[in-house]
Design a protein around this motif. Structure first.
Motif: not given
Length: 373
Positions: A77-83, A302-312, A327-333
């Motif tokens: 989440i920290a990177p998102l906070a700086v854009g 601590h497991v990425y599959t439970n990071w709901e704010p990132i997947f949303a 300006c490009r596709d960033i996807s998570y699965s």
């Protein structure tokens, strides 16, 4: 209690009103000495420390930041906070970021790497720093879960461009909440101090003159936090010593087992944490049923599959969405870091119980070894 009492009696609960008697400033000075670092900046959380370090390093919109798929969600989440946007990287059997997958995940938009020293387990910083140097990337160490731990003679958090500590309730020293930015770079320190304090421009502080003023936020720590941390700092090295001795006792017994492997460690001579790796998931499940043991996939948060704010991929406001700025596709699965999930499913972390007598840990070690003989 005595340290808090002195702060309350003086009546200056803000570090900037406490002057030369500031407990927070004294804590920073002692921590700098302990870490052999040039600068320490106390903030109100480990998350704030990560955000401040990224902002200070100039990470922003359009940038990609590589983070491991096994860590507390704040790292992503920290990177998102700086854009910027997080890009997830597999871990290896050491439970830390895999340098080989770092190489695979680098793109022309990659700006930084955040290696995480999870659960007092240090990353392969030699490999991470070599990649960063070769690819001209910034390294911000997330040492939130490894305060005071060393990697080949250097303190975790002092190896990259900057580091982040957490002092919340679960960390090696704690004040309920709290954090710190660690750096040897004057400009990073100046910018982090400016960012973490909306009123930084009114302070009479060294280094402020070498950086144009910009708007910050309020991540300041109070004197109450500083007093608690200052009082606890002397317990840090004894704690790590106890953990190291207990790991030696536990690993000596478990290494005799033919059904498990001690997880690889990136600096075994200074290791203060222990996990074991099974070949079969069902064996790890059975082992985790015993006291003092937990299978890491079951820790969930601590497991990425439970990071709901990132997947949303959703921001508090649609025009403040870093994923649109990319300006490009960033996807998570859920399957994007399958190797991480496989390792976590077969790995068990063993509590070293620093609060218990060494003899009791030895008894526990023999019991656990007998279960896997």
């Amino acid at each position: 209690m005595a340290a808090l009492g002195r702060v309350i009696a003086r009546g200056n609960l803000s570090r900037y009103s406490a002057g030369s008697k500031s407990a927070t400033s004294r804590f920073e000075a002692r921590l700098r000495e302990r870490l052999k670092a040039k600068h320490v900046l106390t903030v109100n959380s480990g998350t704030s420390a990560l955000i401040s370090a990224l902002a200070a390093a100039g990470i922003g919109p359009g940038d990609e930041v590589l983070v491991p798929a096994y860590t507390w969600v704040a790292t992503a989440i920290a990177p998102l906070a700086v854009g910027a946007v997080p890009v997830l990287v597999d871990i290896n059997e050491s439970l830390t970021i895999d340098p080989q997958d770092i190489e695979r995940k680098i793109t022309p938009n990659t700006k930084a790497i955040i290696p995480v020293h999870m659960r007092n387990l240090v990353c392969d910083m030699d490999a991470v720093m070599a990649i960063a140097g070769r690819r001209k990337l910034i390294v911000i160490e997330d040492a939130c879960q490894a305060v005071g731990v060393s990697y080949r003679g250097q303190s975790a958090g002092t190896i990259g461009k900057a580091g982040a500590f957490s002092f919340n309730h679960h960390k090696n020293i704690n004040a309920g909440e709290g954090g710190a930015v660690i750096t040897n770079d004057d400009r990073i320190f100046t910018r982090a101090r400016m960012y973490h304090d909306v009123g930084s421009y009114i302070r009479e502080q060294e280094f402020e003159g070498n950086e144009p003023i910009f708007a910050g936020v309020n991540f300041r720590a109070s004197e109450l936090t500083g007093a608690v941390l200052l009082a606890q700092l002397s317990r840090l090295d004894p704690l790590l010593h106890r953990l190291r001795k207990r790991r030696e006792v536990m690993s000596e017994q478990l290494s005799k087992s033919k059904r498990i492997r001690i997880s690889p460690h990136n600096d075994p001579a200074n290791a203060v944490a222990l996990s074991v790796l099974f070949e079969r998931v069902q064996d790890a499940k059975a082992f985790a049923a015993h006291r003092g043991v937990e299978r890491l996939i079951d820790t969930g948060r601590h497991v990425y599959t439970n990071w709901e704010p990132i997947f949303a991929q959703r921001s508090f406001h649609p025009r403040m969405d870093p994923y649109k700025w990319a300006c490009r596709d960033i996807s998570y699965s859920a399957e994007m870091c399958r190797r991480t999930l496989d390792i976590l499913e077969r790995t068990c972390y063993i509590s070293l119980g620093p609060q218990y007598p060494l003899a009791l840990i030895g008894l526990q070690a023999r019991k656990l070894a007998a279960l896997t003989s």
